[in-house]
Design a protein around this motif. Structure first.
Motif, PDB file in Angstrom:
ATOM      1  N   ALA A 104       0.823  -1.207   0.000  1.00  0.00           N
ATOM      2  CA  ALA A 104       0.000   0.000   0.000  1.00  0.00           C
ATOM      3  C   ALA A 104       0.858   1.259   0.000  1.00  0.00           C
ATOM      4  O   ALA A 104       0.548   2.231  -0.695  1.00  0.00           O
ATOM      5  N   ALA A 105       1.938   1.255   0.762  1.00  0.00           N
ATOM      6  CA  ALA A 105       2.819   2.433   0.795  1.00  0.00           C
ATOM      7  C   ALA A 105       3.425   2.704  -0.571  1.00  0.00           C
ATOM      8  O   ALA A 105       3.534   3.855  -1.003  1.00  0.00           O
ATOM      9  N   GLN A 106       3.811   1.637  -1.263  1.00  0.00           N
ATOM     10  CA  GLN A 106       4.383   1.818  -2.598  1.00  0.00           C
ATOM     11  C   GLN A 106       3.315   2.245  -3.595  1.00  0.00           C
ATOM     12  O   GLN A 106       3.551   3.126  -4.436  1.00  0.00           O
ATOM     13  N   ARG A 107       2.140   1.650  -3.497  1.00  0.00           N
ATOM     14  CA  ARG A 107       1.045   2.000  -4.406  1.00  0.00           C
ATOM     15  C   ARG A 107       0.641   3.467  -4.245  1.00  0.00           C
ATOM     16  O   ARG A 107       0.299   4.142  -5.220  1.00  0.00           O
ATOM     17  N   GLU A 108       0.685   3.955  -3.019  1.00  0.00           N
ATOM     18  CA  GLU A 108       0.300   5.342  -2.741  1.00  0.00           C
ATOM     19  C   GLU A 108       1.456   6.312  -2.939  1.00  0.00           C
ATOM     20  O   GLU A 108       1.315   7.500  -2.682  1.00  0.00           O
ATOM     21  N   ASP A 109       2.613   5.783  -3.352  1.00  0.00           N
ATOM     22  CA  ASP A 109       3.803   6.606  -3.592  1.00  0.00           C
ATOM     23  C   ASP A 109       4.201   7.379  -2.332  1.00  0.00           C
ATOM     24  O   ASP A 109       4.589   8.550  -2.396  1.00  0.00           O
ATOM     25  N   ALA A 110       4.116   6.708  -1.180  1.00  0.00           N
ATOM     26  CA  ALA A 110       4.534   7.333   0.074  1.00  0.00           C
ATOM     27  C   ALA A 110       6.041   7.524   0.087  1.00  0.00           C
ATOM     28  O   ALA A 110       6.783   6.715  -0.465  1.00  0.00           O
ATOM     29  N   ASP A 111       6.501   8.610   0.709  1.00  0.00           N
ATOM     30  CA  ASP A 111       7.941   8.817   0.815  1.00  0.00           C
ATOM     31  C   ASP A 111       8.430   8.715   2.254  1.00  0.00           C
ATOM     32  O   ASP A 111       9.588   8.980   2.546  1.00  0.00           O
ATOM     33  N   LEU A 112       7.531   8.302   3.176  1.00  0.00           N
ATOM     34  CA  LEU A 112       7.923   8.023   4.551  1.00  0.00           C
ATOM     35  C   LEU A 112       6.846   7.143   5.187  1.00  0.00           C
ATOM     36  O   LEU A 112       5.652   7.380   4.991  1.00  0.00           O
ATOM     37  N   ILE A 113       7.284   6.115   5.933  1.00  0.00           N
ATOM     38  CA  ILE A 113       6.379   5.306   6.737  1.00  0.00           C
ATOM     39  C   ILE A 113       6.677   5.602   8.204  1.00  0.00           C
ATOM     40  O   ILE A 113       7.830   5.561   8.624  1.00  0.00           O
TER      41      ILE A 113
END
Length: 235
Positions: A104-113
């Motif tokens: 999900a983080a990659q799909r949403e193009d997150a740049d920090l978890i």
């Protein structure tokens, strides 16, 4: 794998997994502090356990009711954050926690978890054993782990003052240290490279020289070299 550090580090989309526990709430406070600094969007996510296809109809109905309650709670937290002025999206996914967080983080193009860690149940168990290693190794973006004794952020906008980067002095890890040093430079924070030396092993001065060269190659132009180096002996 990081090969060089960016000139300037900013965060635009911050992914926060939550199981609605106190430690998840503490991680959210840090995510809010960082979002305030960078005007970032918060991606508040909950990972639901997959429903066993062999469950009875009554149990299936109970699972659906629990799922609806969880989604309502997720939306309520999102609405509360929006009322505080944050840009927020709520995300509900089903599957294994480790896999779905990464996907999900990659799909949403997150740049920090930003992840809360306790060590008992739910999301917190990611910080135990192979699950933790898999998450940290396979994440396409930085992961900020908020532990159970971490104090709440001291200001509404994130302002780190001292950054310590632990290293084994292998040249391949130099870009990671360079990334940490850029964060320190951006915030005018102190930066310390920490190495714990095994007394049974030979002097690490030659390793430090190789590391220093790799570190400087990984830095953006006109960045300062290592500000401080601490060499500690174990045992």
């Amino acid at each position: 794998m990081i090969t060089s550090a960016p000139t300037n580090i900013t965060f635009e989309r911050i992914f926060i997994p939550t199981d609605f526990s106190d430690i998840s709430s503490r991680a959210l406070e840090y995510a809010k502090s960082i979002a305030t600094r960078y005007n970032a969007q918060l991606l508040l996510a909950h990972v639901n356990k997959p429903v066993n296809s062999g469950t009875s109809r009554n149990k299936g109905g109970l699972n659906n009711a629990i799922q609806q309650e969880i989604e309502q709670q997720l939306e309520q937290e999102g609405a509360e954050l929006r009322s505080q002025g944050f840009r927020v999206r709520t995300i509900s996914v089903t599957g294994t926690v480790q896999r779905e967080i990464l996907s999900a983080a990659q799909r949403e193009d997150a740049d920090l978890i930003v992840l809360g860690a306790h060590g008992d149940t739910g999301i917190e168990r990611l910080l135990l054993g192979s699950d933790a290693e898999a998450l940290l190794r396979n994440s396409h973006c930085p992961v900020l782990v908020i532990g159970p004794v971490t104090q709440p952020p001291s200001s509404p906008a994130w302002q780190p003052r001292n950054i310590v980067c632990a290293s084994d002095l292998h040249p391949d890890t130099a870009p990671i240290a360079a990334y940490a040093s850029v964060i320190a430079c951006n915030f005018q924070a102190a930066f310390t490279l920490l190495h714990v030396q095994d007394p049974a092993k030979k002097d690490k001065r030659s390793d430090l020289q190789l590391f220093q060269k790799a570190f400087e190659r990984a830095l953006p132009n006109q960045r300062s070299p290592i500000v401080a180096f601490r060499n500690m002996r174990s045992g």
